[in-house]
Write an enzyme that holds these catalytic residues in place. Structure first.
Site, PDB file in Angstrom:
ATOM      1  N   CYS A 129       0.804  -1.232   0.000  1.00 58.04           N
ATOM      2  CA  CYS A 129       0.000   0.000   0.000  1.00 58.04           C
ATOM      3  C   CYS A 129       0.835   1.279   0.000  1.00 58.04           C
ATOM      4  CB  CYS A 129      -0.957  -0.005   1.182  1.00 58.04           C
ATOM      5  SG  CYS A 129      -0.202  -0.562   2.717  1.00 58.04           S
ATOM      6  N   HIS A 134      -3.673   6.064   4.475  1.00 55.75           N
ATOM      7  CA  HIS A 134      -2.281   6.261   4.887  1.00 55.75           C
ATOM      8  C   HIS A 134      -1.825   7.668   4.497  1.00 55.75           C
ATOM      9  CE1 HIS A 134      -2.048   2.170   5.919  1.00 55.75           C
ATOM     10  NE2 HIS A 134      -1.256   1.683   4.970  1.00 55.75           N
TER      11      HIS A 134
END
Lengths: 345, 345
Positions: free
Chosen positions: A130, A243
């Site tokens: 990710c 994130h």
């Protein structure tokens, strides 16, 4: 009539699996049939897809009969067990685990960055980690204009990276703390509510954790260069599903923030969010549910003549995992890259 | 009989003021009298100190009569209004605001780093910004062995940096979100619960916020060198009262992590927290309520031969503010630095 494809999702019940279902529906992927695969304990459940309730089937050799594309998101050991078998049956596996990412024969693909790498697949294409995906999408357009020499990254990673159970845990812990109870950590090693900690993946001998080394090694593979020097500190924060990354970039030569901003503005997969007047820049809650990586606070690094500072946020489950996998599937379809390996069925 | 001193706390009701009271009591500061000063609207309240209820008095010229030391923590404009008047009355003002920090004639002191600077005060000594104090205590012992050339810092700053109201707000927002309600932001510009955002202090023309420039300028002043190049990204995270920092350090020459670790282990004000086996490093919840800056994850920067990576956490209200101020007061007493300016009373 355009061709349609049989797709299987391996690990359909997880956070990424759920997102894959939503994306396949909303992006109108040319589906013939969709098969949902999971471990034995999920068999009997159904998941809703375009108004239909699809049964969850147990993964097995025969489950891959007739499947063109497998979207695998059930962890490394499941992928290691089943990816080869799916490929033998003629499927192309787009794998979200770290099991195959660094294998030389496996392309590691971010469609905005290295779509050409997908063409060389031998049945398996790996979806990067990710944090790497988000970083790559944001930095690739800059790197193409002037090469990046070194990166110093600090991450602010949401609970979703540890799965749906971790997302639930941080909420349960928050409730507990707010009512004066202790926070219980079962999924994550330490309480995450109103706290944060260095990423809890295994540490190597140099003291870097796996998550950090993924960023180092995967970014280099995706960018097709071992020359970029990268260091990272990965940190888990009490955020649900997006994130963030503070990125210090050293280029070979100076790079003006104005030019970087202009390049980011017109690049695919990224969106510049910079309201200097209102002090408004990318935030996890605004990146949540969005396809683009939000980029902002682009500024000349006052500590280095060839440096830029940049801040980014991206939805970990979406572009950080599920969306990138679906984009790879779309790329395979568009470029006719399923054919070479397709066994007639 | 050892001498004792008349101390006034200006801004006694805030998060830092409350901590100052606790520290003066617990550290057995040689107090003769303690006077609590705040704005008019707090007058009439009392605060408990060593079992006594002390009244809060309105700040005025006369309030400083007979005071030896003023611990000021009521914001920059209050300090600008009253510090000079307190000094005229013969007090030494230890000021927690940013009002005087960069003034050449005002020492900016972290007792573990530059206690000698306090000797040159002209009535006002400035307490550095929280992130700067934590960073300075951790890096100074290393800088003394081999000079630091450049720092790239990313911060993870708790709500307490914006005061007690911000701490309450992140909890109220968390409750709201957990019960399906929207998070209301009144103290901070954006919701902080399950979110984070770049530090909301004013931005300069280069795109750095005030908080970042404090780290740049104050660290150089405290270390007594303009040669260290510093860049920082300051970020507010949903943590209550301890700040964390990911610090990338470039030295002039290589610095082994083993040596750095050994130096940190025996330096004042820092504590090495490194359990590599258990993947246990400093965390905000463990730094909360502690005097030391917790340091860990010291490792060779794999992207630079002269680089070290380091992670730290420290209590923002304690060492980041109140404790450092009290330590400065203790230093003044110990080194007899109150005398030169003391007017007989």
């Amino acid at each position: 009539m355009s061709k349609s494809y049989n797709v299987a999702i391996l690990g359909a019940t997880g956070a990424v699996g759920t997102e894959l279902l939503e994306l396949l529906a909303n992006r109108n992927f040319p589906l013939a049939n969709l098969k949902l695969l999971a471990s034995e304990r999920s068999v009997g459940r159904t998941l809703s897809f375009k108004g239909e309730n699809l049964p969850i089937e147990a993964v097995s050799d025969r489950a891959f009969d007739g499947i063109d594309i497998v979207l695998a998101s059930a962890g490394g050991s499941t992928s290691k067990t089943w990816a080869g078998k799916a490929v033998e049956k003629g499927a192309v596996v787009i794998d979200n685990s770290s099991a195959f990412r660094m294998k030389e024969e496996v392309p590691l693909v971010v469609p905005e960055v290295n779509p050409q790498a997908a063409a060389h697949h031998q049945g398996i294409i790996a979806n990067p980690n990710c944090t790497t995906i988000l970083l790559s999408v944001a930095l690739w357009p800059l790197h193409q204009v002037r090469p990046i020499k070194r990166l110093v990254v600090a991450t602010y990673q949401s609970a979703s990276g540890a799965g749906a159970k971790a997302m639930a845990e941080v909420q349960t812990q928050s409730s507990a703390i707010l009512s004066g109870q202790p926070a219980v950590a079962e999924v994550l090693p330490y309480p995450l509510a109103f706290n944060l900690f260095p990423h809890n993946s295994p540490l190597n001998e140099q003291g870097y954790c796996e998550e950090e080394m993924k960023m180092v090694n995967e970014t280099r593979k995706i960018f097709g260069t071992q020359q970029i020097r990268i260091t990272a500190t990965c940190v888990r924060v009490p955020v649900l599903r997006a994130h963030s990354e503070a990125v210090n970039i050293e280029f070979e030569v100076p790079f003006s923030p104005e030019e970087a901003r202009e390049i980011i503005s017109r690049s695919p997969g990224v969106k510049l969010i910079e309201d200097w007047q209102a002090n408004h820049f990318p935030m996890p809650i605004e990146a949540t549910g969005r396809d683009e990586v939000l980029v902002g606070r682009i500024r000349q690094d006052i500590s280095h003549p060839c440096g830029l500072e940049l801040w980014l946020c991206g939805d970990q489950i979406r572009k950080g995992a599920a969306l990138n996998a679906v984009q790879i599937a779309e790329l395979l379809v568009e470029k006719n890259l399923l054919k070479p390996l397709a066994i007639s069925h």
